[in-house]
Design an enzyme around this catalytic site. Sequence first.
Site: not given
Ligand code: 9MR
Length: 369
Positions: A272, A159
């Site tokens: 994702e 990102e």
């Molecule tokens: O699914 C993840 C959630 O449990 C966490 O709280 C969050 C912060 O670390 O991240 C979520 O996953 C993200 C991923 O790492 C990167 N792309 C967006 C995803 C959804 O927010």
Amino acid sequence: MKKTVPIAGLAILWIGAAQSVAGQNVPSLKDVFKADFLIGGALNRNLVTGRDPNAADLAVRHFNTATAENDLKWQRIHPQLSEYNWEPADSFVAFCEQNRMFVIGHCLVWHSQVPRSVFRDDTGNNLTRDALLARMEEHIRTVVGRYKGRIQGWDVVNEALNEDGTLRNSSWLQIIGEGSEDKRYDYIECAFRWAHEADPNAELYYNDYGLETSRAKCDGAVALVKHLKSKGLRIDGVGIQLHGGLTYPSVEGLEYAITSLAATGVKVMITELDIRTQTRGYRGADVSQVSRDSTSDPTAVAAETQKKLADKYAEIFSLLLKHKEDITRVTFWGVYDKTSWIGGSPLLFDRNCQPKEAFFAVVKAAQRQ
Ligand code: 9MR
């Protein structure tokens, strides 16, 4: 001493487990898409440590690749400068190995889920460029090095782009880029270089959201890939996260992203995947703007919503199959609805681990090709 379990006994145990969830005689997704691409999911800590056996059964039955949902993120695995917390990530990697999954490490360099102290010195001032590069190098060499030969693909940078395709003004960019146009890609270049040195056989990816909804952002990712390649750096793939909704992305938007990224010569991955069932509110993937409570959706289970969900999944998978020569992996962001970060009903299995209409729509899309 090794305990031996008769093979027949194991088979009965396994069938029993599979029958406790997953709607039993339903096809296994990894088999359905065997000739097309890998199929996977983001696994959370409960799943890999045995506290959610139903989710584990689903993952084993349907996935041949997995990503750690959170436990390899900087904040979790490296919470203090001199402290690493390996246990949860070790459990994740062991679970994947036991079940012969292609293991994805997520993620090395990200603006989020990284302690603020990483960017500061003892007196609370911003680090210098060199000092921050040294911290990043130590982190990457340590984490990638520990799982050398065991984690097969890494989201090296996550990102890094804005919606308009420019680079996000993160602390990485601010400090290492020093506000200079010439140095703007430096932190990304260094991350890819050190990850490759730490495990020369690992695949290395750039991963982002919104590439399928913003052409400008996708063009930014294309420029990033070309830049890294022009420097002779290894980059194997780009991850389109694909946090979608009932009405997006459009086929055109997703197809633009797949084809323009593939044209740079990298593999394209859907990393994702989920489809938000909420029709209002924030649409992006920035978790700071989403709360599970505010996104819980009382109409998520309604037949009409499930039908729309199935249609959107079918549309997406039909397109992915059309481009299967360029797409190597499709990973869902979670295993069943209860494990999703987003609330509502975004995945293929419901809160009781049963396959939804969307599951069958995805299988049908494969049969139709
Ligand atoms: O699914 C993840 C959630 O449990 C966490 O709280 C969050 C912060 O670390 O991240 C979520 O996953 C993200 C991923 O790492 C990167 N792309 C967006 C995803 C959804 O927010």
